[in-house]
Structure formats: C-alpha cells, structure tokens
Scaffold this motif. Sequence first.
Motif, PDB file in Angstrom:
ATOM      1  N   ALA A  11       0.791  -1.157   0.052  1.00 48.57           N
ATOM      2  CA  ALA A  11      -0.122   0.006  -0.020  1.00 48.57           C
ATOM      3  C   ALA A  11       0.860   1.542  -0.013  1.00 48.57           C
ATOM      4  O   ALA A  11       0.783   2.453  -0.656  1.00 48.57           O
ATOM      5  CB  ALA A  11      -0.968  -0.012   1.358  1.00 48.57           C
ATOM      6  N   PHE A  12       1.828   1.330   0.723  1.00 54.04           N
ATOM      7  CA  PHE A  12       2.948   2.457   0.653  1.00 54.04           C
ATOM      8  C   PHE A  12       3.321   2.574  -0.596  1.00 54.04           C
ATOM      9  O   PHE A  12       3.561   3.715  -1.115  1.00 54.04           O
ATOM     10  CB  PHE A  12       3.843   2.180   1.787  1.00 54.04           C
ATOM     11  CG  PHE A  12       3.191   2.304   3.269  1.00 54.04           C
ATOM     12  CD1 PHE A  12       2.608   3.567   3.622  1.00 54.04           C
ATOM     13  CD2 PHE A  12       3.650   1.328   4.297  1.00 54.04           C
ATOM     14  CE1 PHE A  12       1.977   3.653   5.009  1.00 54.04           C
ATOM     15  CE2 PHE A  12       3.153   1.554   5.460  1.00 54.04           C
ATOM     16  CZ  PHE A  12       2.392   2.911   5.862  1.00 54.04           C
ATOM     17  N   PHE A  13       3.817   1.621  -0.976  1.00 60.61           N
ATOM     18  CA  PHE A  13       4.763   1.351  -2.404  1.00 60.61           C
ATOM     19  C   PHE A  13       3.757   2.191  -3.447  1.00 60.61           C
ATOM     20  O   PHE A  13       4.040   2.659  -4.279  1.00 60.61           O
ATOM     21  CB  PHE A  13       5.225   0.030  -2.667  1.00 60.61           C
ATOM     22  CG  PHE A  13       5.788  -0.003  -4.073  1.00 60.61           C
ATOM     23  CD1 PHE A  13       7.035   0.753  -4.066  1.00 60.61           C
ATOM     24  CD2 PHE A  13       5.428  -0.688  -5.324  1.00 60.61           C
ATOM     25  CE1 PHE A  13       7.761   0.742  -5.360  1.00 60.61           C
ATOM     26  CE2 PHE A  13       6.401  -0.947  -6.319  1.00 60.61           C
ATOM     27  CZ  PHE A  13       7.621  -0.298  -6.560  1.00 60.61           C
ATOM     28  N   ALA A  14       2.518   1.628  -3.335  1.00 58.83           N
ATOM     29  CA  ALA A  14       1.429   2.019  -4.285  1.00 58.83           C
ATOM     30  C   ALA A  14       1.283   3.688  -4.576  1.00 58.83           C
ATOM     31  O   ALA A  14       0.633   4.016  -5.498  1.00 58.83           O
ATOM     32  CB  ALA A  14      -0.187   1.608  -4.069  1.00 58.83           C
ATOM     33  N   LYS A  72      -0.788   5.400 -10.004  1.00 61.04           N
ATOM     34  CA  LYS A  72      -2.294   5.907 -10.166  1.00 61.04           C
ATOM     35  C   LYS A  72      -3.079   4.805 -10.153  1.00 61.04           C
ATOM     36  O   LYS A  72      -4.083   4.640  -9.323  1.00 61.04           O
ATOM     37  CB  LYS A  72      -2.332   6.571 -11.840  1.00 61.04           C
ATOM     38  CG  LYS A  72      -3.639   7.272 -11.756  1.00 61.04           C
ATOM     39  CD  LYS A  72      -3.844   7.913 -13.092  1.00 61.04           C
ATOM     40  CE  LYS A  72      -5.106   8.686 -13.251  1.00 61.04           C
ATOM     41  NZ  LYS A  72      -5.378   9.253 -14.522  1.00 61.04           N
ATOM     42  N   ARG A  73      -3.146   3.765 -10.895  1.00 60.88           N
ATOM     43  CA  ARG A  73      -3.969   2.514 -10.715  1.00 60.88           C
ATOM     44  C   ARG A  73      -3.253   1.273 -10.301  1.00 60.88           C
ATOM     45  O   ARG A  73      -2.185   0.989 -10.972  1.00 60.88           O
ATOM     46  CB  ARG A  73      -4.738   2.338 -12.059  1.00 60.88           C
ATOM     47  CG  ARG A  73      -5.761   3.261 -12.535  1.00 60.88           C
ATOM     48  CD  ARG A  73      -6.791   2.709 -13.622  1.00 60.88           C
ATOM     49  NE  ARG A  73      -7.698   1.933 -12.939  1.00 60.88           N
ATOM     50  CZ  ARG A  73      -8.299   1.078 -13.370  1.00 60.88           C
ATOM     51  NH1 ARG A  73      -8.302   0.821 -14.706  1.00 60.88           N
ATOM     52  NH2 ARG A  73      -9.436   0.351 -12.951  1.00 60.88           N
ATOM     53  N   VAL A  74      -3.924   0.387  -9.399  1.00 62.16           N
ATOM     54  CA  VAL A  74      -3.211  -0.608  -8.912  1.00 62.16           C
ATOM     55  C   VAL A  74      -4.329  -1.920  -9.412  1.00 62.16           C
ATOM     56  O   VAL A  74      -5.560  -1.858  -8.784  1.00 62.16           O
ATOM     57  CB  VAL A  74      -2.831  -0.344  -7.398  1.00 62.16           C
ATOM     58  CG1 VAL A  74      -2.144  -1.777  -6.814  1.00 62.16           C
ATOM     59  CG2 VAL A  74      -1.965   0.604  -7.218  1.00 62.16           C
ATOM     60  N   LEU A  75      -3.610  -2.775  -9.490  1.00 52.73           N
ATOM     61  CA  LEU A  75      -4.355  -4.406  -9.457  1.00 52.73           C
ATOM     62  C   LEU A  75      -3.762  -5.141  -8.600  1.00 52.73           C
ATOM     63  O   LEU A  75      -2.519  -5.494  -8.691  1.00 52.73           O
ATOM     64  CB  LEU A  75      -4.267  -5.076 -10.672  1.00 52.73           C
ATOM     65  CG  LEU A  75      -4.871  -6.398 -11.099  1.00 52.73           C
ATOM     66  CD1 LEU A  75      -6.459  -6.296 -10.760  1.00 52.73           C
ATOM     67  CD2 LEU A  75      -4.369  -6.953 -12.428  1.00 52.73           C
ATOM     68  N   PHE A  76      -4.462  -5.589  -7.481  1.00 50.37           N
ATOM     69  CA  PHE A  76      -3.994  -6.624  -6.502  1.00 50.37           C
ATOM     70  C   PHE A  76      -4.536  -7.794  -6.642  1.00 50.37           C
ATOM     71  O   PHE A  76      -5.742  -8.133  -6.706  1.00 50.37           O
ATOM     72  CB  PHE A  76      -4.408  -5.787  -4.961  1.00 50.37           C
ATOM     73  CG  PHE A  76      -3.836  -6.702  -3.806  1.00 50.37           C
ATOM     74  CD1 PHE A  76      -2.507  -6.181  -3.212  1.00 50.37           C
ATOM     75  CD2 PHE A  76      -4.385  -7.795  -3.497  1.00 50.37           C
ATOM     76  CE1 PHE A  76      -1.891  -6.695  -2.176  1.00 50.37           C
ATOM     77  CE2 PHE A  76      -3.498  -8.536  -2.331  1.00 50.37           C
ATOM     78  CZ  PHE A  76      -2.607  -7.883  -1.759  1.00 50.37           C
TER      79      PHE A  76
END
Length: 812
Positions: free
Chosen positions: A257-260, A264-268
């Motif tokens: 989460a910190f790295f994100a 802009k957009r993240v797929l987990f």
Amino acid sequence: MTNLQLITSELIRHLERLSGNAKEIHWMTAFTMKSGVQKVLPFLKAASNQGSSIKLLTGDYLYITQPEALELLLKELPEAEIRLWKSGGASFHPKAYLFRGTENQHHLIVGSSNLSKSALTSGVEWNLLAPSQADDQAFEEAEDQFLKLFYHDSTISLNPETLAEYKQNHREANRQRPFSMAWSAEEETEMMLGPGEAQEIAEGGVDYETKSASAEPLQPRPAQQMALDALEATMDEEYDRAMVVLATGLGKTYLAAFFARKFKRVLFIAHREEILRQAKQSFMHVHSEKTAGFFNAAVKETEADFVFASVYTLGSRHNMERFSPDDFDLIVVDEFHHAAAPTYERVIEYFRPKFLLGITATPDRMDNKDVYAICGGNVAISIHFLEAIERGWLSPFRYYGVYDDTDYSQITWRGTRYDEEELLAMHLREDFAQKIFEGYMEHRQTRTIVFCSSVRQATFMNDYFRRQGIRSMVLHGTTPAEERRKATARLESGELEAIFTVDLFNEGVDIPKVDTLLFIRPTESLTIYTQQIGRGLRLADGKSHCTIIDFIGNYRNADVKLTVFDETGEYGEKRGRFAEPAVPEVCEFNLDLQVINLLKEMARKRAPRKDALIAAYFDLKRELGRRPEYLDFHLLADADSKAVKQEFGSYFGMLAHARELREEELQVWETYKDWFIEVEKTGMNKSYKMVVLLYMLSRGPENWTDPITPQEAAPFFHRYLTEKEYRRRADLSDKTGRRLIEYDEKRTADLIAKMPMTKWSGSEKEGKVLFEENRFSVQLPQPSGEQTVLLHGWTAQIADYRLHEYFERKTR
C-alpha cells in the motif's frame, strides 16, 4: 439463474449442443469411464479445433475412474487441460458441466451424472440445467469454485507419467477391492457412494492489524521502510518487476500500500477472498482519497483506482479481457509463491504494468514453478523471521521438540503425503491423544493454535482436550467464514484456549496474541511449516515470547524441517546443520534427548534428504510428463537444487541413484563421472568459466572439446554478458568489467586468458582442463555413437543450470 430445466435422460444431447457454442468448457466429474469419453470425444474435439478452452477435472476416489478413459482423453484432446484429483481416500463426488458461451450466454449443469455412457444416456439420473446471462453471480461463483478445485494442491496434471502411475495404483487397488473392474461399456450401473469428509479449500482469517483507520497518516514500520528503500533502488536501476520477501508479521500488505503511492491505478491479485478484503482495508487506510473495488465471482468493479481481484475470476479469458493490458500502472501479486498456477501465469503475461511486485513470506517453490523468473530474477529484499526477531520486530520463541514414538515407516507414502487412513489409524488413539495433551500442558501458555493432519484428527483431538477441561474448538475449510471470524476473536480475547485446525492458518491470518503453537502432524512442506510458525510471532502487549511445541517422529522431512531455524547466508542459503540449528540468542531451543538421537541418526544416514530429492524429482517428472532436465529441476522442483551435488555429486548421479538411466546412459555416467562433478563443483566467483564452456558447447556434439583460443571465444563471451541487463550488472559492474562493455577484442581476450582459462586449468588437478600455448581444451576419453550426444547434452545441462543459478543468486 432463471428457466431451470430438469434433465432425467440423454444428458449427452445437451452437452453436445452447448459445447458447439462455448468459448470455455469446464467439466468436473468424480468418475470417468471409457464409454463416457467415447460418447463426448467427437464434439469436444470439434470444440477444441474451433479454439474453445477445455478443462476437465476427474478424481481417483476408490480408483473407479478407468485408466483407459484417461488415456483416451490424453491422446485425443492434446490441447485440453486435464487434471486428476488425488483424494487420498477422502470422498470426491462433484458432477458439474460449465459452458461459457458466445454473446454472454452461459450454462451450468449440476446433478448426478458422471462421465459414463449410462449416466449420459439412459441411466436414472437427475441434472439441472441453468442458463445465465453475463455476470450472473451463481455462474461466476460456480466457475470460481471450479478453478479453485482445478488448481488445488490435491490435483495433478494428467500426462504420460501421471497416467502410468495411476494405472499402477489402479491395478493394485483392484487386486484388493475389485470395484472398477466390474464396470463395462455394456452394463454400467452408477456406483453412488455416500458423502465423506468435505475437501478443504482453506481460506484466511481476519487481519487484526487493519481494524480502524487512524486520523494520523500511517507511516511505514522499519521493515517496511527498508523494503521501500530497496524497491526505490530497484526502480532506479530500471527494473520493472521485483519480489519482496518479508517474514510473516512484518506487514507486507501495508508495504504494498505504501509503495502504491507512486502509481495511479493498482491491481492487487490474491487467491483467497479474505486476503483481498484485508488488502482493501490496508490500502484504504493509506489511501483514503482513492476508490477501491473487488473483481470476483460476486462483483465486477472494473473502474476503481484500486482493483482487488481473485486470480480465479481474473484468470478466465472472458473476465481478463474486460481490462486492457495497460490498464494498471502497478500489479501486486500477494503470496507470490502461488504464482505457480497456470492461472497466475496467464494474468501476468496478459498485463503490461509499469511495475510488477510480488510479495510473500515464503519464496520456496512449493508450487513447482520458478518464482524468481516471474519477477525477472530480482528479489529486492528478503527479511527472514530470525533477522526480524533479532531486530525486535517479531516475538522471540521457545521451541520444544517433543518425541513422538509413532512409527511412520509403517505408513504408506503416497508420493506427496502419508496414506490418510493409515495415518489416522495411528493417531486416533487415546494413548496418542494423552501424550499430546501432556506435552501441551507442560509447555503451553494462554492461546494456542494446533496444526493437525486431517479434519478427523482435529475433531478427535478437540474432543479429547475438551474432556480434559480445555476450552477449544475445531476450524477447517468447510467452517463458515463468519464462524471462523468469531472463533479467532474468541481466541484473541482469551475466551478460547485452543483452536484445532487443518492448514487454515497458514497465510493471511493474524492473531497477535497467539502465544503457543502445537504441531501434531508430519511436516510435508517446509513452506507451510514456515508460514505456520509465523502465526505465533506477531508482537502483542503482555506477550514475552511464542512457545512452539513440535512433536517429532521418524517421518519424512523430520531431520530437514529444522533448517527453517538455521542461520542464513548472504543469498538466503542455509548454513546450519540439521540437528544443530543456529538461532538468535533471544530464543531458546529445547529438544528431548530421544529427538536429538533420532535427528542425529537421520542426519548420519542422510537417506531422508536423498529420498526427498528423488521424491521431488519424480513429482516433477509426473508434472511435466517427461524426464526433467537439470535446469527444470532447479526452477520447478519442490527441492533445493544445491543439495543435489552435495548428496550425489551431480544431477546425473542422482538419476543413476534413482535408476532413471538406461544402460547406455549409465556407461556415460560411469565413464565421465569425474568430468560432470568437476563442472558441477568448480568455483564461480564470476560466470566466466561457464560462459567459455557454453561457447565450446555451441560448436556441437562432435567438436566441442576441440581446443580454442581466447580470441575465438571473445565475441561470444562479450555478446553473452552484455545482451542481458542482469548479466551486465552482475559481472561487468566493477572496474575491469566496465571496460568490457564496449567491445574490444584484445581486452576481452586478455580477460578470458587471465581469468577463466588460466584459473580453471590451474584449479582442476586431474588434467581434464588445460590452457597451454594460448589454447584452452577439455581432455576427455573419446566417446562414440549415442555417447557423443549424451556427453555434450549433459555438460550443457550442467552449464545452463550453473549460469542460471549464478545470476539468480547475484540478482538477489
């Protein structure tokens, strides 16, 4: 779903009609008979030829499935993915047929029909056919559950090797219990067997670190900050993917989460719903201004800033193509050791993020795939739980190895685990339960997780403990999620003293106040064992240490399991001895005298370690359907390839020991054994020796041992080391190496002469490697015929393995 249709005969007509329009065909039947396969093959072959994706799952329960049926499927449907559920004696009874059609028209059939002629045509069967539209939740949930079973640890891929093994097991089973031999194409009467234990598809629990968002901005913990700094350095070096290994309890989800913040957009992506829910909570604590959504069987929220996706849902081609390959800047794969599954591979290959981050507590190759290759061989940082304890980030432990006098050598080994019924016969005894209870009472603290081998053992032990006045209960894969959450809260509060479980608290579950772990099962996977230990190492108020009570007997891996407590070297290699683990001074390690004697005897014989390597080899051979090459074994086997040369001298020595070599191959091994061992063991501070050998091998089987000059090798040598960025960084980053980045034949040839050629010929004492008068050569007896090809091929396998392992280690 609407318009349900009851089918009581001629199911085959509906299967044929629906297969003709399906993009994806997913079938799951408990039993598969040759007569049934013969009925469905014509239209399945037609669907395959039209590009339909076909997955078929069947079971080995009671060995009723006919080997001839499996052989026919394997031969006639080469493009289909076929897997076999290894029941281990537990009941396996699903019958379901899924069709994902064109234009969002899907169909699900669930009922009583197995894949046999009678069940598909005139037998007394009831099946419900349910059509559905796009995003119908029931259909999506069915497909999600199908894929979880299809890629479950209890399944194996059907190929010539696994088919041969099944045939043998089928023959043996039917000598004792001739059920399936009674089945024939002419007279098939379905054998319907009563329900047994439910199969466990374990899910995670609650994350107690993510209770409520604080008004204060969250800041990374020290371990997370170290990892963030390492990732920053990785990005500065222009890597686009990396793996982070953080011991359980160090907050790897929050790290992501910190790295994100950089994207802009993240797929987990994860394989369990509860991991996804926890991840969403963690991310929203750090990014309260962002939007978040789930992409799973129930909902398809595709427009959020952060999308938390089930890999089983996302793995469907239909679902994956709802996104563009470049929709996400960052992709995070949680518990990255699960990236083995073909589903993960398809997802990772489809998307093109700016950065791919794998996070895990245990990078071991439990899934028989090369995790390091998926992240480009780049491990940004690895923090072992022992290092975290020394730094005060995790709780110290006190380990008690308690002697278990069960004779596991009398229990049949089923390739990957002990026979369940035989193991239960040993464990479901009052005297065994009493011994476990006495060990527990002697060492326990306040809150305990008990790891069992089966639901029946967990239930039996829980009943015994409750009769002794212990407040305990059982949790397993079929326990409803809400009940699991309540139970873990009761354990946290102290209302419960113990929870008996089966592989349910391996990952994704955090109960910081747990201060006792009790192991009453044989250890089959070091990865799972490490995960389970992590369940007790979280810091909590009033908790001084974690007590680990481990019952140790003469089961497989007993002498190897303690390596998880070994001191680790610079690259994560183990430095301790099996019976003498190195642990931090803040921890205690206590072994019963009988345990010490047992482990010393096992370590002296060392046979279990050899057995484990050979078992891993045969497991991989079954998975691949062919003999694995050396690099295959390193990348894909559930074993440490470095142990091969320690135990057998060479990979081909291991094959000889396992009786895997033909007579001609045995002659090659005996004749050239010293050469193979030399290539395996010659020192490699740089890759240069193997690069020169690779050039020699490139000249073919007939000429590869002919002498070469440094000048001849120079172009190949330079091209090999500069064509890949990771090779340049590993071996051309020092002063000498930097001078070689721009090609200069004299400089390159001088380096080759000075280093690999001179040093190798100087270190090899038997006269096989010579460098005289500016000519480098390998002096070996002249082979003939097939031996020529084998000598060349085996040498190439060792060189390929050593180069891959060298650069993998350097990038870590």
